[in-house]
Write a protein that holds these residues in place. Structure first.
Motif, mmCIF file in Angstrom:
data_model
loop_
_atom_site.group_PDB
_atom_site.id
_atom_site.type_symbol
_atom_site.label_atom_id
_atom_site.label_comp_id
_atom_site.label_asym_id
_atom_site.label_seq_id
_atom_site.Cartn_x
_atom_site.Cartn_y
_atom_site.Cartn_z
ATOM 1 N N SER A 72 0.841 -1.192 0.000
ATOM 2 C CA SER A 72 0.000 0.000 0.000
ATOM 3 C C SER A 72 0.877 1.242 0.000
ATOM 4 O O SER A 72 1.842 1.329 0.772
ATOM 5 C CB SER A 72 -0.904 0.001 1.242
ATOM 6 N N LYS A 73 0.536 2.194 -0.852
ATOM 7 C CA LYS A 73 1.278 3.453 -0.892
ATOM 8 C C LYS A 73 1.137 4.208 0.421
ATOM 9 O O LYS A 73 2.090 4.813 0.920
ATOM 10 C CB LYS A 73 0.770 4.332 -2.038
ATOM 11 N N SER A 76 3.299 2.600 3.092
ATOM 12 C CA SER A 76 4.725 2.866 2.903
ATOM 13 C C SER A 76 5.086 4.256 3.418
ATOM 14 O O SER A 76 6.158 4.459 3.995
ATOM 15 C CB SER A 76 5.108 2.728 1.427
ATOM 16 N N ARG A 77 4.183 5.235 3.242
ATOM 17 C CA ARG A 77 4.435 6.571 3.774
ATOM 18 C C ARG A 77 4.463 6.559 5.304
ATOM 19 O O ARG A 77 5.324 7.183 5.927
ATOM 20 C CB ARG A 77 3.354 7.543 3.300
ATOM 21 N N TYR A 272 -1.980 8.950 -4.579
ATOM 22 C CA TYR A 272 -0.814 8.173 -5.018
ATOM 23 C C TYR A 272 -0.062 8.940 -6.108
ATOM 24 O O TYR A 272 -0.671 9.619 -6.949
ATOM 25 C CB TYR A 272 -1.234 6.829 -5.603
ATOM 26 N N ASP A 273 1.238 8.778 -6.153
ATOM 27 C CA ASP A 273 2.029 9.416 -7.208
ATOM 28 C C ASP A 273 1.577 8.942 -8.587
ATOM 29 O O ASP A 273 1.530 9.722 -9.544
ATOM 30 C CB ASP A 273 3.514 9.101 -7.021
ATOM 31 N N GLU A 274 1.227 7.657 -8.677
ATOM 32 C CA GLU A 274 0.819 7.089 -9.960
ATOM 33 C C GLU A 274 -0.475 7.716 -10.495
ATOM 34 O O GLU A 274 -0.746 7.655 -11.703
ATOM 35 C CB GLU A 274 0.622 5.574 -9.832
#
Length: 327
Positions: A72-73, A76-77, A272-274
């Motif tokens: 999961s993004k 991870s943060r 998300y960056d994506e």
């Protein structure tokens, strides 16, 4: 002549835990008022800890972290922020992944307690009666992340407020038919509070036709839920509980020949960056995940040092306006 005393005696007389006395003798961080009480007791009783006792009583300077998933993004943060703060404070983290299994989550908490970590950061899938019992009887401090916990200490996102903001964002374009792609209600924060916020935000804008489906957090589930909603009839907007679910929705809408946002508006949660790579760029809401991790770690270390902490702390969010919502 003063009697011989133990570390337990000092803790009782000072009104603190044995771990605090241990931290004092090992040069750890202790409140100044507590330090003075311990010093007065040791002088009065001429207490001198032997080297073996100091080694045995030494804290681990290790904190346990229990997470629902590593895939999961957002997670991870949170983990990155926790790790950075702990390293700055001379601590290390043992990370346990529960793979969205409540049974495994409970076992991970028990395992960390047996490993005698100094404290636990628990990013819970849900707070069950078993969780409450474990936390209540834990010999070390526990801080709950991302789930409201009324019996202890927690650091949470404003899932309801964020959901309502997104519901209003979509509602202002006056869609007739909105689909909501959510997750199971066993996750109270996302499955219940976030969804309730979205629905309230839409209804305050006069949107009453809201179709709901639920699944898990995977991209494949996003595809399945989007197909299910379109099978029920046309849609003007799709709100997805996470960006990953929105990725699945993009795939299905494209396959049906529907344009975003001309035919269907799409929005998500996560930032998300994506999401910036999608065409058109996704409108999403980003939580302060780094703040959650930092604040959780800071709060836990304060509890380990027996410093006062707020019962509940809420971190913020911000809207990222892409081009996937019809104006």
């Amino acid at each position: 002549m003063p009697r011989n005393i133990t570390m337990d005696d000092i803790a009782a007389m000072a009104g603190v835990t044995k771990s605090t006395v241990s931290r004092y003798f090992n040069g750890g961080s202790v409140k100044e008022s507590t330090k003075q009480r311990i010093q007065e007791i040791t002088r009065e009783y001429n207490y001198q800890p032997n080297a073996f006792a100091r080694l045995k009583a030494r804290e681990s300077n290790v904190v346990g972290v229990v997470l629902p998933t590593l895939n999961s993004k957002i997670t991870s943060r949170v983990v990155t922020s926790i790790g950075r703060y702990l390293r700055e404070q001379g601590y290390e983290a043992i990370i346990k992944d529960s793979d969205h299994s409540i049974d495994l989550e409970l076992k991970n908490i028990q395992r960390l307690i047996t490993l005698k970590v100094d404290g636990i950061l628990l990013s819970a899938i849900n707070i069950t009666d078993e969780h409450r019992e474990l936390i209540r009887n834990s010999p070390v401090p526990v801080v709950v992340l991302a789930q409201d916990y009324d019996e202890g200490i927690c650091v949470v996102y404003d899932d309801y407020g964020a959901g309502k903001a997104m519901g209003a964002c979509i509602g202002r374009s006056h869609p007739d038919r909105v689909g909501y792609m959510g997750v199971d209600e066993s996750d109270e924060a996302v499955g219940i509070a976030r969804k309730r916020g979205v629905i309230d935000g839409l209804r305050e804008c006069g949107v009453d036709c809201i179709r709901e489906v639920s699944g898990d957090y995977s991209y494949e589930s996003g595809i399945g839920m989007a197909r299910e909603l379109l099978d029920q009839g046309p849609l003007d907007a799709l709100i997805c509980a996470t960006d990953r679910l929105a990725f699945g929705a993009y795939r299905v809408l494209e396959g049906h020949g529907l344009r975003i946002p001309e035919d269907v508006s799409v929005a998500g949660f996560g930032g998300y960056d994506e999401s910036t790579l999608l065409k058109p760029e996704l409108t999403t809401l980003k939580f302060d995940s780094y703040g959650l991790g930092y604040l959780g770690a800071e709060t836990l270390l304060k509890m380990i040092r027996e410093e006062p902490v707020p019962k509940k702390q809420i971190v913020g969010y911000r809207m990222i306006e892409g081009k996937s919502v019809r104006k």
